[in-house]
Design a protein around this motif. Structure first.
Motif, PDB file in Angstrom:
ATOM      1  N   THR A 420      63.244 -44.536  62.854  1.00  0.00           N
ATOM      2  CA  THR A 420      62.611 -43.341  63.518  1.00  0.00           C
ATOM      3  C   THR A 420      61.869 -42.640  62.435  1.00  0.00           C
ATOM      4  OG1 THR A 420      63.996 -43.270  65.436  1.00  0.00           O
ATOM      5  CG2 THR A 420      62.669 -41.503  65.182  1.00  0.00           C
ATOM      6  N   PRO A 421      62.534 -42.254  61.416  1.00  0.00           N
ATOM      7  CA  PRO A 421      61.745 -41.512  60.258  1.00  0.00           C
ATOM      8  C   PRO A 421      60.549 -42.351  59.741  1.00  0.00           C
ATOM      9  CG  PRO A 421      64.222 -41.272  59.915  1.00  0.00           C
ATOM     10  CD  PRO A 421      63.942 -42.289  61.028  1.00  0.00           C
ATOM     11  N   THR A 422      60.891 -43.615  59.482  1.00  0.00           N
ATOM     12  CA  THR A 422      59.723 -44.499  59.140  1.00  0.00           C
ATOM     13  C   THR A 422      58.351 -44.477  60.140  1.00  0.00           C
ATOM     14  OG1 THR A 422      61.350 -46.025  57.873  1.00  0.00           O
ATOM     15  CG2 THR A 422      59.034 -46.948  58.583  1.00  0.00           C
ATOM     16  N   VAL A 423      58.840 -44.569  61.525  1.00  0.00           N
ATOM     17  CA  VAL A 423      57.633 -44.575  62.298  1.00  0.00           C
ATOM     18  C   VAL A 423      56.927 -43.257  62.237  1.00  0.00           C
ATOM     19  CG1 VAL A 423      57.050 -44.400  64.748  1.00  0.00           C
ATOM     20  CG2 VAL A 423      58.558 -46.288  63.634  1.00  0.00           C
ATOM     21  N   VAL A 424      57.755 -42.050  62.345  1.00  0.00           N
ATOM     22  CA  VAL A 424      57.062 -40.688  62.379  1.00  0.00           C
ATOM     23  C   VAL A 424      56.247 -40.635  60.873  1.00  0.00           C
ATOM     24  CG1 VAL A 424      57.519 -38.394  61.964  1.00  0.00           C
ATOM     25  CG2 VAL A 424      59.212 -39.812  63.420  1.00  0.00           C
ATOM     26  N   LEU A 425      56.823 -40.742  59.739  1.00  0.00           N
ATOM     27  CA  LEU A 425      56.227 -40.545  58.609  1.00  0.00           C
ATOM     28  C   LEU A 425      54.893 -41.433  58.279  1.00  0.00           C
ATOM     29  CD1 LEU A 425      59.277 -39.591  56.319  1.00  0.00           C
ATOM     30  CD2 LEU A 425      57.710 -38.047  57.313  1.00  0.00           C
ATOM     31  N   SER A 431      47.455 -40.739  59.950  1.00  0.00           N
ATOM     32  CA  SER A 431      46.587 -39.684  60.630  1.00  0.00           C
ATOM     33  C   SER A 431      45.897 -38.543  59.785  1.00  0.00           C
ATOM     34  CB  SER A 431      47.592 -38.984  61.778  1.00  0.00           C
ATOM     35  OG  SER A 431      48.114 -39.759  62.728  1.00  0.00           O
ATOM     36  N   LEU A 432      46.735 -38.263  58.658  1.00  0.00           N
ATOM     37  CA  LEU A 432      46.398 -37.196  57.810  1.00  0.00           C
ATOM     38  C   LEU A 432      45.149 -38.034  56.773  1.00  0.00           C
ATOM     39  CD1 LEU A 432      49.574 -35.323  57.062  1.00  0.00           C
ATOM     40  CD2 LEU A 432      47.616 -34.222  58.167  1.00  0.00           C
ATOM     41  N   ALA A 433      45.427 -39.367  56.486  1.00  0.00           N
ATOM     42  CA  ALA A 433      44.606 -39.754  55.491  1.00  0.00           C
ATOM     43  C   ALA A 433      43.350 -40.349  56.149  1.00  0.00           C
ATOM     44  CB  ALA A 433      45.344 -41.074  55.047  1.00  0.00           C
ATOM     45  N   PHE A 434      42.855 -40.597  57.367  1.00  0.00           N
ATOM     46  CA  PHE A 434      41.783 -41.335  58.018  1.00  0.00           C
ATOM     47  C   PHE A 434      41.194 -39.781  58.579  1.00  0.00           C
ATOM     48  CE2 PHE A 434      44.202 -45.135  58.698  1.00  0.00           C
ATOM     49  CZ  PHE A 434      43.691 -45.650  57.513  1.00  0.00           C
ATOM     50  N   LYS A 435      39.860 -39.881  58.466  1.00  0.00           N
ATOM     51  CA  LYS A 435      38.807 -38.780  58.812  1.00  0.00           C
ATOM     52  C   LYS A 435      38.869 -38.572  60.449  1.00  0.00           C
ATOM     53  CE  LYS A 435      34.076 -37.235  58.481  1.00  0.00           C
ATOM     54  NZ  LYS A 435      32.639 -37.365  57.905  1.00  0.00           N
ATOM     55  N   VAL A 436      38.811 -39.682  61.101  1.00  0.00           N
ATOM     56  CA  VAL A 436      38.982 -39.474  62.669  1.00  0.00           C
ATOM     57  C   VAL A 436      39.952 -38.759  63.203  1.00  0.00           C
ATOM     58  CG1 VAL A 436      38.620 -40.741  64.849  1.00  0.00           C
ATOM     59  CG2 VAL A 436      37.197 -41.184  62.868  1.00  0.00           C
ATOM     60  N   PRO A 437      41.219 -39.302  63.078  1.00  0.00           N
ATOM     61  CA  PRO A 437      42.481 -38.619  63.415  1.00  0.00           C
ATOM     62  C   PRO A 437      42.740 -37.188  62.929  1.00  0.00           C
ATOM     63  CG  PRO A 437      43.150 -40.208  62.010  1.00  0.00           C
ATOM     64  CD  PRO A 437      41.719 -40.344  62.377  1.00  0.00           C
ATOM     65  N   ARG A 438      42.211 -36.898  61.797  1.00  0.00           N
ATOM     66  CA  ARG A 438      42.363 -35.507  60.963  1.00  0.00           C
ATOM     67  C   ARG A 438      41.207 -34.498  61.506  1.00  0.00           C
ATOM     68  NH1 ARG A 438      41.706 -37.156  55.833  1.00  0.00           N
ATOM     69  NH2 ARG A 438      39.379 -36.377  55.577  1.00  0.00           N
ATOM     70  N   ALA A 439      40.218 -35.049  62.293  1.00  0.00           N
ATOM     71  CA  ALA A 439      39.306 -33.924  63.002  1.00  0.00           C
ATOM     72  C   ALA A 439      39.819 -33.723  64.286  1.00  0.00           C
ATOM     73  CB  ALA A 439      37.966 -34.924  63.384  1.00  0.00           C
ATOM     74  N   SER A 440      40.989 -34.113  64.685  1.00  0.00           N
ATOM     75  CA  SER A 440      41.411 -33.608  66.052  1.00  0.00           C
ATOM     76  C   SER A 440      42.409 -32.423  65.728  1.00  0.00           C
ATOM     77  CB  SER A 440      42.565 -34.587  66.623  1.00  0.00           C
ATOM     78  OG  SER A 440      41.675 -35.693  67.048  1.00  0.00           O
ATOM     79  N   ILE A 441      42.591 -31.878  64.430  1.00  0.00           N
ATOM     80  CA  ILE A 441      43.342 -30.929  64.102  1.00  0.00           C
ATOM     81  C   ILE A 441      42.418 -29.443  64.233  1.00  0.00           C
ATOM     82  CG2 ILE A 441      44.577 -29.505  62.194  1.00  0.00           C
ATOM     83  CD1 ILE A 441      44.873 -32.273  60.750  1.00  0.00           C
ATOM     84  N   LEU A 449      49.122 -29.314  59.550  1.00  0.00           N
ATOM     85  CA  LEU A 449      49.972 -30.522  59.231  1.00  0.00           C
ATOM     86  C   LEU A 449      51.214 -30.758  60.211  1.00  0.00           C
ATOM     87  CD1 LEU A 449      51.271 -32.691  57.193  1.00  0.00           C
ATOM     88  CD2 LEU A 449      52.297 -30.690  55.905  1.00  0.00           C
ATOM     89  N   THR A 450      51.902 -29.622  60.594  1.00  0.00           N
ATOM     90  CA  THR A 450      52.997 -29.339  61.322  1.00  0.00           C
ATOM     91  C   THR A 450      52.484 -29.812  62.674  1.00  0.00           C
ATOM     92  OG1 THR A 450      53.710 -27.474  60.450  1.00  0.00           O
ATOM     93  CG2 THR A 450      54.598 -27.841  62.583  1.00  0.00           C
ATOM     94  N   GLU A 451      51.268 -29.696  63.137  1.00  0.00           N
ATOM     95  CA  GLU A 451      50.828 -30.283  64.592  1.00  0.00           C
ATOM     96  C   GLU A 451      50.949 -31.707  64.420  1.00  0.00           C
ATOM     97  OE1 GLU A 451      47.773 -26.602  65.543  1.00  0.00           O
ATOM     98  OE2 GLU A 451      46.924 -28.616  64.850  1.00  0.00           O
ATOM     99  N   ILE A 452      50.280 -32.635  63.373  1.00  0.00           N
ATOM    100  CA  ILE A 452      50.496 -33.671  63.310  1.00  0.00           C
ATOM    101  C   ILE A 452      52.111 -34.327  63.366  1.00  0.00           C
ATOM    102  CG2 ILE A 452      49.973 -35.943  62.070  1.00  0.00           C
ATOM    103  CD1 ILE A 452      46.956 -34.886  61.839  1.00  0.00           C
ATOM    104  N   VAL A 453      52.483 -33.805  62.459  1.00  0.00           N
ATOM    105  CA  VAL A 453      53.959 -34.215  62.131  1.00  0.00           C
ATOM    106  C   VAL A 453      54.893 -33.946  63.458  1.00  0.00           C
ATOM    107  CG1 VAL A 453      56.316 -33.680  60.838  1.00  0.00           C
ATOM    108  CG2 VAL A 453      54.196 -33.932  59.791  1.00  0.00           C
ATOM    109  N   ALA A 542      58.174 -32.827  54.422  1.00  0.00           N
ATOM    110  CA  ALA A 542      57.334 -32.605  55.473  1.00  0.00           C
ATOM    111  C   ALA A 542      57.456 -30.890  56.037  1.00  0.00           C
ATOM    112  CB  ALA A 542      57.280 -33.561  56.804  1.00  0.00           C
ATOM    113  N   LEU A 543      58.666 -30.758  56.266  1.00  0.00           N
ATOM    114  CA  LEU A 543      59.282 -29.323  56.586  1.00  0.00           C
ATOM    115  C   LEU A 543      58.432 -28.333  55.774  1.00  0.00           C
ATOM    116  CD1 LEU A 543      62.742 -30.193  57.940  1.00  0.00           C
ATOM    117  CD2 LEU A 543      60.764 -29.518  59.180  1.00  0.00           C
ATOM    118  N   ALA A 544      58.840 -28.639  54.292  1.00  0.00           N
ATOM    119  CA  ALA A 544      58.426 -27.716  53.467  1.00  0.00           C
ATOM    120  C   ALA A 544      56.895 -27.334  53.163  1.00  0.00           C
ATOM    121  CB  ALA A 544      58.852 -28.205  52.073  1.00  0.00           C
ATOM    122  N   LEU A 545      56.338 -28.333  53.420  1.00  0.00           N
ATOM    123  CA  LEU A 545      54.567 -28.189  53.339  1.00  0.00           C
ATOM    124  C   LEU A 545      53.930 -27.922  54.685  1.00  0.00           C
ATOM    125  CD1 LEU A 545      53.659 -31.682  51.748  1.00  0.00           C
ATOM    126  CD2 LEU A 545      53.730 -29.507  50.664  1.00  0.00           C
TER     127      LEU A 545
END
Length: 553
Positions: A420-425, A431-441, A449-453, A542-545
């Motif tokens: 599960t952590p592997t799938v999540v992270l 989603s943070l690396a690519f421009k298209v999914p990042r535009a949904s923030i 960051l918290t929204e995506i995680v 992820a929690l710290a950031l």
């Protein structure tokens, strides 16, 4: 009555109600899955499916049956969504788009019920009832069946048989989920939830105007949504909508429905392994962490920073005033420590640390008490790891419930914990690396960051609640979300059944002087420590950031 007193009374009554149901419901489920007799309705189902109810399956056959059943479920729900515009009771809804239909089919089959759509404007009555509500029952039954198969691994000796998947799912659905849902639906209707085929209700507002609100078969879906730890709402507003959750009583009752089966399954475990003390140890871990979560979340929501927050006396943004901080915090904590995902408040508007607690709850693997079935087999995997660590500390071969914990079991357990952590992270990172999914923030910085995680943590842990500050009805999130839900639901089930098969083949060994007692407070404390350390080490960056950085700022 002060909000604090109201909160204490809600928790106290909830603990009392769960304690009263723990023994009778847990014992009843144990009788259902161990009975030698089939009901007449069950025999009809077996004949239609061509199943021999007396056939005992190897763990690999049990696994293939479960995967085949789930694959057919995904295809059936997907097809129903795509053609709903041509069916009766469609309410004028057209077919769902391919990527959204894929995401929704994967979501409801995996007991996640993540929703990238508004239920009342996307799904017709037939789709809601024969597709989504049916999967609410079946996905919950699948989770319980896998948990029972793992318990049989502890019970049985020198065999490779774990029971019959088709019998387990049928009995759990007919004898447990359906009767309890019938009773629960009547209570919800009596409390004010709607259940009808009325297209619209005309509501007269306080200002003299009027508003049209959609009716539907709500209460009958709401009850299994909560009790089966599903979470998909009939309405976009989910359990904050007055037709789903009309008042503080129904709010309390829905929290009770969320928790009653997961907690009672610990008793089922103790009953089946013929040592009720083991069940009490497991339920103690669940209860301690659940109460700690509810307390922390409520504390942070009462301590929100800012002028508006202090003027209101608490962080009331995004909360139904009928439930207030106590009812909202208890609901949020209960829905995120299970795989329910129903919400009666807007998690995105929680304080940073309050939202962080909800996120951490899901990161724990939702084992306190977790989803129906999934929570039990998840915490038993953690218990196996705890016993192994304890054995290393004293230099003895670890044993749990009469079975040695060998490298084979630990490999399965390690894979279970890492999946599960592997799938999540991985998906959150992409989603943070690519421009298209990042535009949904919608909110930049740590909150974004918290929204995506949070989104991928919710999907991968089969929770389904959302921070909602993220535009997820896009091709990227629909496709990757469906993949994440399927991987993180069924891969852990594979490893849990692998552990069960490995344990069942062993000869039961009697307890000795060197056997670690697994029913005492020391073991309970060790299990809690392992849960917190595993989660803390895995997700701390992820929690710290995210929530930590936002809260401290």
């Amino acid at each position: 009555m002060s909000p604090a007193l109201a909160g204490f009374l809600q928790v106290g009554l909830l603990v009392l109600a769960l304690a009263i149901c723990y023994r009778p419901l847990g014992d009843y489920i144990a009788r259902v899955v161990t009975s030698e007799k089939d009901w007449r309705a069950e025999r009809v189902i077996y004949r239609v499916m061509g199943v021999d109810p007396k056939a005992d399956q190897r763990w690999s056959v049990y696994l293939r049956s479960m995967l085949a059943f789930s694959a057919i479920s995904v295809l059936a729900v997907y097809l129903l969504e795509r053609i709903q515009g041509h069916l009766f009771l469609s309410n004028g809804m057209s077919g769902v788009t391919p990527d959204l239909a894929w995401n929704t089919a994967a979501s409801f089959t995996t007991n996640t019920n993540w929703q990238n759509y508004s239920g009342e404007t996307t799904m017709g009555y037939l789709t809601q009832m024969s597709g989504l509500a049916v999967q609410n029952f079946l996905s919950a039954a699948v989770g319980i069946a896998v948990a029972i198969a793992l318990v049989r691994g502890f019970m049985r000796s020198r065999t490779d048989r774990l029971g019959n998947f088709w019998v387990d799912v049928t009995r759990i659905t007919i004898r447990v989920l359906l009767p309890l849902s019938l009773i629960g639906a009547i209570i919800l209707i009596a409390g004010g939830a709607v259940d009808n085929f009325t297209a619209t209700h005309v509501i007269h507002t306080l200002t003299g105007g009027s508003q049209n609100m959609v009716g539907g078969p709500v209460a009958s879906q709401e009850v299994i949504k909560e009790m089966g730890n599903n979470g998909g709402g009939f309405y976009n507003a989910n359990s904050s909508h007055p037709f789903e959750n009309p008042n503080p009583f129904t709010n309390w009752f829905e929290i009770f429905l969320i928790l009653v089966i997961p907690f009672s399954l610990a008793r089922t475990f103790g009953k089946m392994v013929k040592d009720n003390r083991q069940g009490y140890a497991i339920v103690s871990v669940m209860a301690i962490l659940w109460l700690a979560s509810a307390s922390l979340l409520s504390f942070f929501e009462h301590q929100g920073s800012g002028v508006a927050t202090h003027a209101a006396g608490a962080a009331m943004e995004g909360k139904n005033v009928a439930f207030g901080i106590p009812g909202s915090s208890l609901f949020a904590a209960s829905t995120t420590v299970t795989s329910t995902g129903a919400v009666n408040s807007f998690h995105d508007s929680f304080t940073p640390f309050g939202g962080g607690v909800a996120l951490f709850n899901m990161m724990m693997g939702e084992i306190v008490p977790g989803g129906v079935g999934a929570g039990l087999y998840g915490i038993l995997i953690i218990a196996i790891v705890t016993v192994f660590i304890g054995g290393l500390m004293v230099g003895r071969t670890p044993e749990y419930i009469g079975k040695k914990i060998r490298p084979a079991e630990m490999k399965y357990a390690a894979l279970y914990i890492l999946t599960t952590p592997t799938v999540v992270l991985v998906f959150a990172g992409l989603s943070l690396a690519f421009k298209v999914p990042r535009a949904s923030i919608l909110n930049p910085g740590p909150h974004g960051l918290t929204e995506i995680v949070y989104a991928f943590t919710s999907m991968a842990n089969n929770n389904g609640s959302a921070f909602a500050g993220l535009t997820t009805n896009t091709t990227w999130y629909n496709v990757t979300g469906g993949i994440a839900m399927l991987l993180a639901r069924f891969a852990p089930m594979v490893f849990a059944l692998g552990v069960a098969g490995s344990l069942a083949r062993q000869q039961t060994v009697p307890a000795s002087v060197g056997t670690m007692p697994t029913h005492k407070p020391l073991f309970v404390g060790m299990v809690i420590g392992v849960i917190l350390i595993v989660v803390g080490l895995t997700y701390f960056p992820a929690l710290a950031l995210g929530p930590f950085a936002e809260g401290l700022h």
